[in-house]
Design an enzyme around this catalytic site. Structure first.
Site: not given
Length: 427
Positions: A209, A231
């Site tokens: 994260d 992403k």
């Protein structure tokens, strides 16, 4: 005279030859401990863990040793050593404060060919206790002859290296794929748990994260694939479903996967959703708790979430949706009536509405409040306000996420209470 010469010869041989290291498998085998003092207190837990059938011979014992006897972990014969006590023992530990009794017990062990440790005279013993440490299935035992402090220092260095990953020890036997959900703590890389750091060092893939301790990723070996969870392409999937799928796919490909999360995996971290998805896919999952920012960040800013005579409770609340949002599961009316500390995570952009709701339901407008931005990191910043002024303070002071918000009288108790503070001891 001849006997004295023989003992002298044996001692000389002991100096010439190093001890032969070996691991004793004592499960179900008789072990006798003579003496119930501090030495026995230190040694007994490992013997109990080894499954030994332990008999303690001693007229007295420390409270801790006595508790072991009361719980049935050892059998305690409450008297002094007598000849014959070591009969049929596989291993003996002699540790009384009486040199005569120690010598007599040691002599019996010699006659019965029982390996014997003596706490008062290592040279007269037939066995030595190494400095021992353990880390995830590895036992480290160190012997340095007459220098026990050096043994302990070497042991500590090796165990710490294994635990934090600085001492590389890859597994050479095939392992089943696994996923570890690791709480990385509030941001400072030193605040991850020992187990979490070790699992990171063993990982093939790390899915991280943005709020996790990013500095830890720089320490990973070049072969480790690091994936930014934000992403991961998710197309028709929700972001969380895409993360779940990535965990499953890498694990099924035979890789060791670490899901590195900020704080604790189960404190607003959606860790349970990931654990459930892995369980449904039949993949082993280990959860490693992390230090939650709800407690550690206020502490780093000098704010105790509880304090004697001020707060006997603290409540942690997610502020990611406003009080009037139909998705909110928080009972703000009840929270306003509490006298303890209120800690709000993910609430910077909603703090104006939150403060208004608390005041509307009866919370005093002058209740102290602090916002701690990027807590425990070098960029840590604390800004103080009240419920009545916090909305304007956030705007004028440009407070941005991630920040932990603390509401309650404890805010005024810390040594750093004031308008705005910056840490002076961060790296």
């Amino acid at each position: 005279m001849a006997e004295h010469v023989e003992h002298a010869h044996q001692h000389a041989q002991a100096h010439e030859h190093p001890a032969y290291p070996v691991g004793l498998r004592l499960a179900g085998r008789r072990v006798v401990v003579i003496g119930g003092g501090q030495v026995a207190q230190r040694r007994l837990p490992a013997l109990i863990a080894a499954g030994a059938d332990i008999t303690l011979i001693s007229p007295s014992a420390t409270p801790s040793v006595e508790a072991m006897a009361e719980s049935g972990e050892i059998t305690w014969t409450r008297r002094r050593y007598e000849d014959g006590d070591i009969a049929d023992a596989w291993y003996a530990l002699v540790a009384t404060g009486d040199p005569v009794a120690n010598a007599a017990a040691s002599d019996e062990a010699e006659r019965t060919k029982t390996w014997c440790v003596r706490s008062d005279d290592a040279e007269a013993a037939t066995a030595w206790t190494p400095a021992t440490g353990r880390s995830e299935g590895v036992t480290v035992a160190v012997l340095t002859g007459r220098d026990p402090r050096r043994s302990a220092a070497v042991r500590d260095a090796i165990v710490e290296g294994l635990r934090d990953g600085s001492l590389a020890a890859p597994h050479h036997r095939a392992r089943a794929p696994f996923v570890a959900l690791v709480g990385g703590g509030p941001g400072d890389p030193d605040l991850i748990t020992v187990r979490g750091r070790r699992l990171l060092a063993e990982a093939d893939v790390v899915i991280a994260d943005r709020l996790g301790p990013r500095d830890l990723l720089d320490e990973l070996p070049p072969h480790v694939e690091v994936i930014d969870a934000a992403k991961i392409p998710y197309g028709r999937f929700m972001a969380q479903e895409a993360i779940n799928n990535a965990l499953i796919e890498h694990a099924k490909a035979g890789r060791s996967v670490v899901r590195l999360k900020g704080g604790d995996p189960f404190v607003f971290g959606r860790g349970m959703e990931e654990a459930q998805a892995l369980a449904e896919a039949g993949i082993s999952c280990t959860v490693v708790p992390g230090i939650s920012s709800s407690i550690s960040v206020p502490g780093a800013a000098g704010i105790p979430v509880t304090h004697r005579g001020v707060a006997h409770e603290f409540t942690v609340v997610s502020g990611h949706v406003a009080p009037d949002d139909p998705r909110s599961l928080v009972d703000w009316q009840s929270l306003a009536k509490l006298t303890g500390t209120l800690v709000i995570l993910m609430g910077v952009d909603k703090i104006g509405a939150i403060a208004e709701a608390l005041i509307t339901h009866g919370k005093a407008p002058d209740t102290p409040l602090a916002l701690v931005q990027e807590g425990t990191t070098a960029a840590q910043r604390r800004v103080d306000a009240t419920l009545a002024t916090v909305a304007e303070t956030v705007r004028t002071q440009d407070v941005r996420p991630p920040a932990v918000i603390v509401i309650g009288d404890v805010v005024a108790e810390g040594p750093s209470a004031g308008t705005e503070t910056h840490p002076s001891n961060q790296r």
